[in-house]
Design an enzyme around this catalytic site. Structure first.
Site, short mmCIF file in Angstrom:
data_model
loop_
_atom_site.label_atom_id
_atom_site.label_comp_id
_atom_site.label_asym_id
_atom_site.label_seq_id
_atom_site.Cartn_x
_atom_site.Cartn_y
_atom_site.Cartn_z
CB CYS A 249 8.94 -2.81 -5.23
SG CYS A 249 10.69 -3.17 -5.50
NE ARG A 254 7.87 -5.82 -8.13
CZ ARG A 254 6.88 -6.38 -7.45
NH1 ARG A 254 5.65 -6.40 -7.97
NH2 ARG A 254 7.08 -6.92 -6.26
#
Length: 295
Positions: A249, A254
């Site tokens: 990410c 994430r």
């Protein structure tokens, strides 16, 4: 429990039935709220000091679980100290939860870090803190004080972590890369979500990567979609469980969510999280990038 066949994901109901254990001096059960308030000021979650699950200790993703000097994970000795001071042993059942712009944003990075250092029994609350608060489960402002313990990490286990050279090899060999950022970040329209400090010089994505945004793996209430729905998301971009996979990410938080989905909820055998992610790759001189939508 949950609609997933794994002990690593627990329901809010399960946690509520174990609140007494989480508040006990016995280190068998420990509950951790993991957030990073400095980058989630506009997120919808209740700050720890204004209300948290009874028995929960607070870890700041940036201040507690990262080394700001090296811009890296905590080293093994620091990780051991952090846990020992929080009254955690390597045999504790650790349950993590948090908020963020998506539920458990930073908690799942902590989950991945615990697995990197070999903690065997670590779990996540499905839906994270937003689900807990929205459904009016109990909150407290009392902060627990536990007796310090001894913590001995088994790791690090590098098989779940990818570095620059692993990504370079993946590009040349065709190993699937899953970019979990928003479509606007993937195409290069924006470099990072608004308000986030850690960023890159260039926008775009790693060549050959497929975009499966983090929000797509969650239901409207922040809980994880069922296994069939999740598997279909990856099959739609040509990723199946017989392959090795690397997730990335912006700075690895994430992508830890989808590392968890692939490794724990779907049972893929070989999944690595590239925690350097776009901040590292997008700042490299002459690193290959692509812009626009995937083929």
């Amino acid at each position: 429990m949950t609609n997933h066949d794994t002990d690593t994901l627990v329901s809010a109901d399960w946690v509520e039935t174990h609140l007494e254990e989480f508040q006990a001096d016995d280190p068998a059960y420990r509950l951790l709220e993991v957030n990073n308030p400095t980058v989630t000021a506009d997120s919808e979650y209740t700050p720890y000091e204004e209300g948290h699950i009874p028995g929960a200790t607070f870890f700041d993703w940036d201040a507690d679980l990262s080394d700001s000097t090296t811009r890296d994970l905590l080293d093994k000795a620091a990780f051991e100290r952090l846990n020992a001071e929080a009254g955690i042993t390597e045999d504790s059942t650790i349950v993590l939860y948090g908020g963020g712009r998506v539920p458990n944003w930073f908690a799942l990075f902590a989950y991945w870090e615990y697995k990197y250092y070999g903690h065997e029994d670590v779990r996540i609350i499905d839906g994270g803190k937003p689900y807990w608060v929205e459904n009016e489960y109990p909150l407290t402002t009392d902060e627990p004080e536990f007796e310090p313990q001894e913590y001995n990490a088994r790791g690090p286990f590098e098989s779940i972590r990818a570095y620059q050279n692993d990504v370079e090899q993946a590009i040349s060999s065709g190993v699937p890369l899953v970019d979990v950022r928003s479509p606007q970040e993937f195409t290069g329209e924006v470099i990072a979500p608004e308000g986030l400090q850690e960023t890159a010089q260039r926008g775009g994505h790693i060549p050959g990567a497929k975009n499966v945004p983090t929000t797509s793996v969650l239901n409207d209430d922040g809980t994880f979609k069922d296994a069939d729905e999740l598997r279909a998301l990856y099959e739609d971009v040509g990723i199946t469980e017989d392959q090795s996979v690397i997730t990335y990410c912006r700075v690895g938080e994430r992508s830890s969510i989808e590392w968890y989905v692939l490794a724990e909820l779907l049972g893929f055998d070989d999944v690595e999280n590239y925690d350097g992610s776009w901040t590292e790759w997008g700042n490299r001189i002459r690193a290959p990038i692509e812009t626009g939508s995937a083929d």
